[in-house]
Design a protein around this motif. Structure first.
Motif, PDB file in Angstrom:
ATOM      1  N   ASP A   1       0.858  -1.185   0.000  1.00  0.00           N
ATOM      2  CA  ASP A   1       0.000   0.000   0.000  1.00  0.00           C
ATOM      3  C   ASP A   1       0.892   1.233   0.000  1.00  0.00           C
ATOM      4  N   PRO A   2       0.696   2.141  -0.983  1.00  0.00           N
ATOM      5  CA  PRO A   2       1.591   3.313  -1.052  1.00  0.00           C
ATOM      6  C   PRO A   2       1.642   4.077   0.266  1.00  0.00           C
ATOM      7  N   LEU A   3       0.506   4.186   0.939  1.00  0.00           N
ATOM      8  CA  LEU A   3       0.461   4.982   2.169  1.00  0.00           C
ATOM      9  C   LEU A   3       0.619   4.133   3.425  1.00  0.00           C
ATOM     10  N   GLY A   4       0.959   2.871   3.227  1.00  0.00           N
ATOM     11  CA  GLY A   4       1.174   1.983   4.370  1.00  0.00           C
ATOM     12  C   GLY A   4       2.642   1.939   4.763  1.00  0.00           C
ATOM     13  N   PRO A   5       2.921   1.301   5.889  1.00  0.00           N
ATOM     14  CA  PRO A   5       4.305   1.298   6.392  1.00  0.00           C
ATOM     15  C   PRO A   5       5.284   0.537   5.499  1.00  0.00           C
ATOM     16  N   ASP A   6       4.782  -0.350   4.636  1.00  0.00           N
ATOM     17  CA  ASP A   6       5.716  -1.148   3.837  1.00  0.00           C
ATOM     18  C   ASP A   6       6.322  -0.387   2.671  1.00  0.00           C
ATOM     19  N   ASN A   7       5.686   0.694   2.273  1.00  0.00           N
ATOM     20  CA  ASN A   7       6.261   1.462   1.167  1.00  0.00           C
ATOM     21  C   ASN A   7       7.597   2.039   1.614  1.00  0.00           C
TER      22      ASN A   7
ATOM     23  N   LYS B   1       6.759   4.707  -4.253  1.00  0.00           N
ATOM     24  CA  LYS B   1       5.486   4.415  -4.914  1.00  0.00           C
ATOM     25  C   LYS B   1       4.515   5.516  -4.500  1.00  0.00           C
ATOM     26  N   SER B   2       3.907   6.168  -5.484  1.00  0.00           N
ATOM     27  CA  SER B   2       3.065   7.317  -5.152  1.00  0.00           C
ATOM     28  C   SER B   2       1.714   6.877  -4.609  1.00  0.00           C
ATOM     29  N   ALA B   3       1.046   7.822  -3.971  1.00  0.00           N
ATOM     30  CA  ALA B   3      -0.298   7.542  -3.468  1.00  0.00           C
ATOM     31  C   ALA B   3      -1.244   7.203  -4.623  1.00  0.00           C
ATOM     32  N   TYR B   4      -0.897   7.646  -5.829  1.00  0.00           N
ATOM     33  CA  TYR B   4      -1.697   7.351  -7.020  1.00  0.00           C
ATOM     34  C   TYR B   4      -1.486   5.909  -7.481  1.00  0.00           C
ATOM     35  N   ASN B   5      -0.552   5.230  -6.796  1.00  0.00           N
ATOM     36  CA  ASN B   5      -0.182   3.864  -7.154  1.00  0.00           C
ATOM     37  C   ASN B   5       0.518   3.782  -8.504  1.00  0.00           C
ATOM     38  N   PHE B   6       1.355   4.779  -8.810  1.00  0.00           N
ATOM     39  CA  PHE B   6       2.303   4.638  -9.918  1.00  0.00           C
ATOM     40  C   PHE B   6       3.655   5.138  -9.441  1.00  0.00           C
TER      41      PHE B   6
ATOM     42  N   VAL C   1       7.986  17.502  -1.190  1.00  0.00           N
ATOM     43  CA  VAL C   1       9.015  17.694  -0.166  1.00  0.00           C
ATOM     44  C   VAL C   1       9.813  18.932  -0.559  1.00  0.00           C
ATOM     45  N   ILE C   2       9.924  19.881   0.362  1.00  0.00           N
ATOM     46  CA  ILE C   2      10.477  21.189   0.016  1.00  0.00           C
ATOM     47  C   ILE C   2      11.768  21.454   0.764  1.00  0.00           C
ATOM     48  N   THR C   3      12.639  22.202   0.126  1.00  0.00           N
ATOM     49  CA  THR C   3      13.832  22.705   0.802  1.00  0.00           C
ATOM     50  C   THR C   3      14.027  24.160   0.413  1.00  0.00           C
ATOM     51  N   GLU C   4      14.657  24.914   1.274  1.00  0.00           N
ATOM     52  CA  GLU C   4      14.946  26.320   1.021  1.00  0.00           C
ATOM     53  C   GLU C   4      13.690  27.113   0.669  1.00  0.00           C
ATOM     54  N   GLY C   5      12.588  26.730   1.231  1.00  0.00           N
ATOM     55  CA  GLY C   5      11.350  27.483   1.092  1.00  0.00           C
ATOM     56  C   GLY C   5      10.624  27.270  -0.216  1.00  0.00           C
ATOM     57  N   ALA C   6      11.347  27.021  -1.271  1.00  0.00           N
ATOM     58  CA  ALA C   6      10.694  27.023  -2.572  1.00  0.00           C
ATOM     59  C   ALA C   6      11.219  25.968  -3.540  1.00  0.00           C
ATOM     60  N   ARG C   7      12.169  25.163  -3.113  1.00  0.00           N
ATOM     61  CA  ARG C   7      12.661  24.130  -4.029  1.00  0.00           C
ATOM     62  C   ARG C   7      11.988  22.819  -3.648  1.00  0.00           C
ATOM     63  N   ALA C   8      11.485  22.133  -4.658  1.00  0.00           N
ATOM     64  CA  ALA C   8      10.635  20.987  -4.346  1.00  0.00           C
ATOM     65  C   ALA C   8      11.053  19.725  -5.076  1.00  0.00           C
ATOM     66  N   HIS C   9      11.027  18.598  -4.355  1.00  0.00           N
ATOM     67  CA  HIS C   9      10.838  17.306  -5.014  1.00  0.00           C
ATOM     68  C   HIS C   9       9.354  17.344  -5.323  1.00  0.00           C
ATOM     69  N   GLY C  10       9.054  17.945  -6.481  1.00  0.00           N
ATOM     70  CA  GLY C  10       7.740  18.530  -6.640  1.00  0.00           C
ATOM     71  C   GLY C  10       6.610  17.599  -6.965  1.00  0.00           C
ATOM     72  N   ARG C  11       6.874  16.580  -7.783  1.00  0.00           N
ATOM     73  CA  ARG C  11       5.736  15.887  -8.358  1.00  0.00           C
ATOM     74  C   ARG C  11       5.558  14.487  -7.807  1.00  0.00           C
ATOM     75  N   TYR C  12       4.399  13.952  -8.041  1.00  0.00           N
ATOM     76  CA  TYR C  12       4.059  12.563  -7.698  1.00  0.00           C
ATOM     77  C   TYR C  12       4.057  12.298  -6.196  1.00  0.00           C
ATOM     78  N   GLY C  13       3.879  13.350  -5.429  1.00  0.00           N
ATOM     79  CA  GLY C  13       3.559  13.205  -4.018  1.00  0.00           C
ATOM     80  C   GLY C  13       4.495  12.497  -3.063  1.00  0.00           C
ATOM     81  N   PRO C  14       5.814  12.703  -3.126  1.00  0.00           N
ATOM     82  CA  PRO C  14       6.664  12.078  -2.094  1.00  0.00           C
ATOM     83  C   PRO C  14       6.317  12.590  -0.691  1.00  0.00           C
ATOM     84  N   GLY C  15       5.754  13.790  -0.604  1.00  0.00           N
ATOM     85  CA  GLY C  15       5.393  14.357   0.698  1.00  0.00           C
ATOM     86  C   GLY C  15       4.282  13.574   1.374  1.00  0.00           C
ATOM     87  N   ALA C  16       3.362  13.032   0.564  1.00  0.00           N
ATOM     88  CA  ALA C  16       2.275  12.236   1.137  1.00  0.00           C
ATOM     89  C   ALA C  16       2.841  10.966   1.765  1.00  0.00           C
TER      90      ALA C  16
END
Ligand code: SF4
Ligand code: SF4
Ligand code: SF4
Ligand code: SF4
Lengths: 677, 281
Positions: A56-62, A85-90, A210-225
């Motif tokens: 499960d993308p949002l489970g502990p095993d990811n 693995k994204s929350a979108y499951n891709f 996931v953001i650093t320096e206020g505005a730089r992002a690992h921007g896409r596909y939801g690593p923050g989730a």
């Protein structure tokens, strides 16, 4: 293991459930095959079984990974990459600039892999060899800017922190009488770097980043989730061990040559991607306006998307990533009549923000006007419109959200409202009209804190369209989801022949990736050239470097890797194969984790309806549609030909066993491929 | 002991302090900048005579460093740029992009100087005396500011860090001594033999962080204190910096104390100036 250069040979695996840290030492052969960064991350998703549909993308095993590559550190234009693995499951692969990338190498790590789930909010502190899991309850709930500044001072190198030693007797008596010592000891240095999530990630908004320096992002596909699902607020790094290089003199010579070239790069050094806006609208006809109903204004007088205009109106300070001379990010202070926005501090917008949460949300037309009408405002109106775009960027950044899928989502809702396919009641009473930044502000709060309808919207654009299509019993609603492969299309259109070719978005390894490369090859139907461009991009993400200075690296990339690693026999072909492996694995990942049986129907064809059936209404490419309005040709001729060129099956696009074997990845992917061939 | 060497020939101040290219008299210059400027040399007068100008080095001159970096052969370095006395590093953090090139240049120079073997294959910014620090939306150029105590009030005219050093390890190596491109010309230097190192003493760093800035760091290998020596009047960082105004090496001597701030204080001030807002760090 023989001494490694370039890479450190160590990855920290942090298990947040058990609170333990183990050291993974990938064999040199693995580095040879995958280099680092994105390709290495994808390898581990297979090796550790994350590819399984049971994870499960949002489970502990990811597993969430922060990775860097052999040139990250002392190398030019350093970046880091998250792979999970994204929350979108891709597949989720997202790169970011910022100093943290180099700092991780200096701490002696090629990456951090995070599994499990902490029982309460934590952050990971990396100080050289020491990796600690620390309490983060004091920063949970805070925006990324505040978190970063707090955590920076909690992580100091060993020589930067000492208890007080000075006594007043160490001063002259006169001095001691004036200003006795404060007895605070050492602790003023602030050299740590922070990757953190905002409330968006904490509440597992699917497109949280996931953001650093206020505005730089690992921007896409939801690593923050994923980070939020693990109760992990931040990773903070301070490294003092430097970057070990096989041939340092050669490496630095190459870096200096790249810098000499970058220094003359007027385009990037002046406004970064903010210099693209007007060109994209008025020359290419490929800029998102009101959910892509338009791609150019009828009146080429909208200037708020021009680098020079933005500079005059708001730019403050240029910032670079480590060892970069392009300094493509500019900070901004918003000046506005509207107290909601006035004084907000943020960055630029860059190209994607400019489109996705700018024109796309109808911010640039005067009240009552559409993009087909003449622009009737003043320069101050243009600056106020720009402020809306910058404010919306700031909201996304500080909440820690991807403004590409986020912008696509807001634009979808606005278009559904414009067409009266939904009502304000469907959005808990919020009336999302084009250009209404206050409504956007309210809507975002609901999404980030998952209140009411926000709980649905937090699953992103495509899921939201699906929700309303079902709720209203109206499949037409799906036509306004400007998503390819269930993720928001970034700010380049494929209808205009002057911008991207539709095949680029259809084939790229990450859904709706706009930096995938191979553009010219796709336009000419030269699949080999297109594939070379795509593979090259994977190599860039595995080194890990930035794609903007590509031209300055030309002819030097292999030499840089050789000088870093000491692999004297490393060739262009080796570099190419890194991308070929990553492409094959990403393809299998998306098919396997989603359990697709007919990938072309279930996945490849999931592109915006508008591409083929909604001709551009204005601008230099007026009347254009994607692929000459012929999806059949795209999916039934071009796509199989491209797959064939990659050594994948022509019916489903599955990498064949021969291909996997030739690439040396049949051991990790062969069994999975067999299930889908 | 510090390797203090005599140069064959007395360096000549090769540039008059000027404001706009024209010459100004010594009196005007001193009036403009104040007296007691660290290492200020005008017409052969040493502003701060820690060592008498003609004094012999305290120990026998050491041999040339084991492996000087490629570009630092004496003749070569002099051909590129001449060490200058009486100059000041001026920082403009608004222009600084945080690209780290200065730190790479500085660390390469001093890593190779002190630890040629250990750094043969490593780029390590910990050897850099200059450390740009990013505080989200502002960049601070952190380096030693060459502060100076005020004799009339504080009973000493030394650098604060120097004044508290129990070992007299912090020196000002005068013009005519030291090694071209590394130290001398009236700039600061830390005697590696005398310094007790971070495990026994950090008074210099502590007083700096207590009352001035954060100009001292510690060598990760020897664990001794390290500070910007202004490259003996020929700063490598300035040559490396791609932004013309971020780092300047100018003949305007000033007491750096007046602009020495903790990195966080710098960042707060910059934020306040550039964005008209307060933020506490
Ligand atoms: S900045 Fe610090 S190290 Fe430099 S002179 Fe001042 S007190 Fe000494
Ligand atoms: S650490 Fe070294 S230089 Fe600093 S005060 Fe102590 S002995 Fe002097
Ligand atoms: S002047 Fe020399 S010692 Fe000082 S920071 Fe610059 S390069 Fe380093
Ligand atoms: S080289 Fe110049 S611009 Fe780059 S970090 Fe140093 S001072 Fe700033």
């Amino acid at each position: 293991m023989a001494d490694l250069f370039g890479m450190t040979g160590k990855i920290a695996r942090v298990d947040l459930t058990s609170g333990t840290v183990t050291v993974i030492e990938p064999p040199e052969e693995v580095y040879r095959k995958f280099l680092g960064g994105s390709a290495l991350g994808v390898y581990y998703l297979f090796k550790e079984g994350i590819v399984s549909p049971d994870v499960d993308p949002l489970g502990p095993d990811n597993m969430l990974q922060f990775l860097i590559g052999p040139i990250t550190g002392a190398g030019p234009n350093a970046r880091s990459v998250t792979v999970t693995k994204s929350a979108y499951n891709f597949i989720s692969i997202a790169t970011s600039g910022g100093q943290a990338a180099a700092e991780l190498k200096f701490a002696g790590w090629d990456g951090i892999q995070i599994v499990g789930k902490a029982s309460k909010p934590v952050y990971i502190a990396v100080i050289d060899d020491v990796v600690e899991i620390r309490d983060a309850s004091h920063v949970w709930g805070k925006g990324v800017e505040e978190v970063e500044l707090i955590l920076k001072k909690e992580v100091l190198a060993e020589t930067e922190s000492r208890e007080a030693m000075m006594r007043d007797a160490d001063l002259t008596p006169e001095w001691a009488a004036l200003r006795p010592v404060k007895r605070k000891g050492l602790g003023e240095k602030r050299l740590a770097s922070v990757w953190s999530i905002g409330p968006g990630g904490e509440n597992q908004v699917w497109y949280a980043n996931v953001i650093t320096e206020g505005a730089r992002a690992h921007g896409r596909y939801g690593p923050g989730a994923i980070m939020g699902s693990k109760n992990l607020k931040a990773v903070v790094i301070r490294g003092t061990k430097g970057h070990k290089l096989a041939d340092k003199a050669k490496f630095l010579e190459l870096v200096n040559a790249i810098h000499a070239s970058e220094k003359n790069d007027y385009f990037w050094r002046s406004y970064g991607t903010a210099g693209i806006g007007a060109r994209s609208a008025y020359v290419e006809d490929a800029y998102p306006i009101r959910n892509w109903q338009w791609c150019a204004w009828a009146d080429p007088q909208v200037k708020a998307i021009e680098g020079a205009f933005m500079d005059t109106a708001s730019f403050v300070h240029k910032q670079a990533c480590p060892n970069c001379l392009l300094k493509c990010l500019t900070t901004v202070e918003i000046t506005s009549e509207d107290p909601l926005m006035d004084g907000t501090i943020t960055d630029m917008p860059d190209w994607e923000a400019m489109g996705m949460v700018g024109g796309n949300l109808g911010y640039f037309e005067m009240p009552g006007k559409t993009p087909s009408d003449p622009f009737t405002g003043t320069h101050i109106d243009q600056a106020e419109n720009l402020a809306k775009l910058q404010f919306t960027t700031a909201l996304h950044d500080n909440y820690g959200l991807d403004f590409i899928d986020g912008g696509a989502l807001l634009a979808l809702l606005m278009e559904l409202r414009q067409r009266e396919l939904i009502t304000p009641e469907d959005l808990d009473g919020i009336d999302l009209k084009w250009g209404d930044v206050h409504a956007v502000d309210e809507m975002l709060k609901k999404i980030v804190y998952r209140q009411g309808i926000g709980d649905v919207l937090a699953r992103g654009t495509w899921e939201t369209a699906k929700y309303f299509a079902e709720k209203k019993g109206n499949p037409e609603i799906m036509n306004y989801s400007m998503t390819a492969h269930r993720y928001g299309q970034p700010a380049h259109d494929v209808r205009s022949p002057a911008d991207k070719n539709a095949m680029e978005y259809v084939t790229v390894r990450r859904p709706s990736e706009h930096t995938g490369g191979g553009g010219a090859g796709f336009k000419q139907g030269d699949w080999a050239a297109a594939i070379a461009g795509q593979n090259n991009k994977c190599a860039t993400d595995s080194m890990v470097s930035c794609s903007f200075p590509g031209g300055h690296f030309a002819g030097k990339t292999v030499d840089l890797i050789k000088a870093a690693t000491g692999w004297t026999d490393f060739t262009e072909e080796d570099l190419f194969n890194i991308g070929a492996r990553e492409y094959a694995l990403c393809r299998l990942f998306d098919i396997h984790t989603q359990g697709l049986t007919d990938p072309k129907e279930q996945w490849d064809k999931l592109v915006p309806h508008r591409w083929f059936y909604d001709p551009l209404p204005t601008g230099p490419q007026k009347g254009a549609v994607a692929y000459e309005g012929n999806p059949d040709k795209l999916f039934n001729e071009a796509l199989p030909a491209y797959w064939k060129e990659r050594g994948w099956t022509e019916d489903k696009g599955i990498p064949t066993l021969e291909t996997l074997k030739a690439l040396g990845i049949d051991d990790i992917a062969g069994e999975i491929a067999k299930q889908h061939l | 002991m510090t390797r203090v060497e005599r140069r064959d020939k007395e360096p000549e101040p090769n540039k008059e302090p000027t404001q706009s290219g024209g010459k100004i008299s010594r009196r005007e210059f001193l009036g403009m900048t104040g007296t007691g400027i660290a290492g200020l040399v005008i017409g052969g007068i040493v502003g701060r005579e820690v060592f008498p100008k003609q004094a012999a080095p305290a120990a026998a001159p050491a041999a040339a460093p084991a492996a000087a970096p490629a570009a630092a052969g004496e003749g070569e370095a002099a051909a590129v740029s001449e060490p200058k006395a009486g100059y000041t590093l001026v920082f403009d953090p608004v222009q600084c992009t945080g690209c780290m090139k200065c730190a790479v240049a500085c660390s390469e120079k001093y890593g190779a100087y002190f630890h040629p073997e250990e750094t043969k294959n490593t780029v390590n910014l910990e050897f850099s005396r200059i450390r740009p620090m990013r505080f989200q939306y502002v960049d601070v150029i952190n380096n030693c500011h060459y502060c100076e105590l005020m004799e009339w009030a504080e009973g000493s005219n030394e650098f604060p860090c120097q004044a508290v050093c129990p070992e007299d390890a912090i020196l000002t190596v005068p013009e005519g001594e030291g090694e071209a491109g590394y130290y001398g010309m009236g700039y600061k230097w830390i005697d590696q033999e005398k310094c007790l190192g971070i495990d026994k003493c950090w008074r210099c760093a502590e007083i700096c962080e207590d009352q001035f800035a954060s100009g001292i760091s510690f060598d990760p290998i020897s664990r001794k204190a390290q500070v910007c020596s202004r490259c003996g009047g020929d700063p490598e960082c300035v040559k490396a910096c791609p932004e013309p105004l971020a780092l300047q090496w100018v003949p305007v001597g000033r007491n750096g104390r007046f602009y020495a701030q903790h990195p966080t204080a710098y960042a707060e001030l910059l934020y306040r100036k550039m964005y008209n807002k307060r933020r506490e760090l």
